[in-house]
Design an enzyme around this catalytic site. Structure first.
Site, PDB file in Angstrom:
ATOM      1  CB  THR A   1      32.581  38.411  36.345  1.00  0.00           C
ATOM      2  OG1 THR A   1      32.693  39.648  35.960  1.00  0.00           O
ATOM      3  CG2 THR A   1      33.996  37.899  36.721  1.00  0.00           C
TER       4      THR A   1
ATOM      5  N   GLY B   1      38.049  41.818  35.382  1.00  0.00           N
ATOM      6  CA  GLY B   1      38.221  43.038  35.564  1.00  0.00           C
ATOM      7  C   GLY B   1      36.781  43.633  36.354  1.00  0.00           C
TER       8      GLY B   1
ATOM      9  CD  GLN C   1      31.637  47.673  34.152  1.00  0.00           C
ATOM     10  OE1 GLN C   1      30.852  47.084  33.575  1.00  0.00           O
ATOM     11  NE2 GLN C   1      31.142  48.444  35.397  1.00  0.00           N
ATOM     12  CB  SER C   2      34.913  40.811  34.173  1.00  0.00           C
ATOM     13  OG  SER C   2      34.676  39.580  33.704  1.00  0.00           O
ATOM     14  CG  ASN C   3      31.658  41.740  28.638  1.00  0.00           C
ATOM     15  OD1 ASN C   3      30.759  42.342  28.958  1.00  0.00           O
ATOM     16  ND2 ASN C   3      32.701  42.034  28.150  1.00  0.00           N
TER      17      ASN C   3
END
Length: 338
Positions: free
Chosen positions: A81, A75, A77-79
């Protein structure tokens, strides 16, 4: 069980610390002893987190294949990525990140702060895509890999949460082995381990790792996907595959996978009032930050289970803090007053 036969590229500091949550335990009545294993403090690479532990087993495979570009998805706010971007920078590789619109949350700076900001700072090619949340392989991710090939690069695919990767469960088999060694030093065993679950490989690895000493069903997953049947299926499937990889010596069965589905709502990425209370309570009693997407929900689940008497008096409960605090600035509207 043999995890050592798989090559591992060190990205973490070593065993993550176990911290007693004395004030939170006392606040909740003192009948249950709460501890946190701080995966959020596991690396110097852009704040680390649970995906960094998993990536230690994917990196050797990427290097062996001669890949030059890590391609991942999550997403906005992906951790995951953010951690992939950090690893790519550390290795001197390129990085392409597909960031889909997984969370129905509107804020003018949502796609400019937090995890996505850090990924851009580390040089990742960030590609925003309008597709919504789901679990599994995504077309946008496959298209990103093809674009790297068309440009003459050699992509290495890292699916959401590392979970659909064949090696995605190995890191948290190692987590269980690490906990056993720490228990020997502490002089006691944990009765339960509480962990957030969405794409499944974190809990799956733990289930396999703790199955080795008969505690598979003491790993309590707290669903944060709000799609619990998909999450349960993924955990079970990944755990079975991982058990075969490491030679567990027994089958993973349905009762090994415990997933509490009460705390994932109202939907993925949006916190309930109970989640917000848990985030603030943990911050103010322990100085430990959790986020509205993942750890706030698992913290809510653990706190509620203590209050409801679902852990026997005298139980020692280990909360796996997987990370996520870098996303807090994206929810500044919710936390403007703390």
């Amino acid at each position: 069980m043999n995890l050592q036969r798989f090559p591992r590229y060190p990205l973490t500091f070593g065993p993550t610390p176990i911290q007693p949550l004395k004030r939170l335990s006392a606040h909740l009545g003192g009948k249950v002893e709460l501890y946190a294993k701080r995966e959020d403090c596991n690396s110097g690479l852009a704040f680390g987190g649970n995906k960094t532990r998993k990536l230690e087993y994917l990196v050797p495979d990427a290097l062996a294949q001669g890949a030059d570009t890590l391609v991942s998805i999550g997403g906005v706010q992906s951790n995951q990525t953010r951690q992939v971007a950090a690893v790519a920078a550390h290795l001197g590789m390129k990085c392409v990140l597909v960031q889909e619109h997984w969370v129905n949350y509107e804020d003018p700076v949502y796609d400019r702060v937090g995890n996505i900001q850090l990924s851009r700072m580390m040089g990742a090619d960030v590609r925003l895509v309008a597709d919504g949340f789901d679990i599994g392989i995504r077309r946008s991710w496959e298209e990103a890999m093809e674009s790297v090939r068309q440009a003459g690069g050699k992509p290495y695919p890292i699916p959401a949460g590392c979970s659909e990767h064949p090696l995605g469960g190995l890191g948290f088999v190692g987590f269980a082995e690490e906990v056993r060694a720490q228990e020997a030093e502490l002089g006691f065993r944990f009765d339960y381990v509480v962990v957030c679950s969405v794409t499944g490989s974190t809990q799956a690895g733990m289930v396999v790792g703790f199955a080795a000493d008969g505690r598979a069903d003491r790993v309590i997953g707290i669903d944060a996907s709000a799609k619990p049947e998909q999450t349960r299926e993924q955990i079970t499937r990944i755990a079975r595959h991982t058990a075969e990889l490491v030679g567990l010596g027994r089958d993973i069965v349905e009762r090994d996978v415990v997933l509490d589905t009460r705390y994932g709502g109202p939907e993925y990425g949006l916190p309930s009032d109970g989640t917000l209370e848990a985030i603030r309570l943990c911050a103010r009693l322990e100085g430990m930050l959790t986020d509205p997407v993942y750890e706030g929900k698992s913290m809510h689940g653990m706190i509620d289970k203590v209050r409801l008497g679902e852990f026997e008096p005298g139980s020692k409960v280990l909360y796996a803090h997987l990370g996520g605090a870098p996303a807090l600035s994206a929810y500044n509207g919710i936390f403007r007053n703390g």
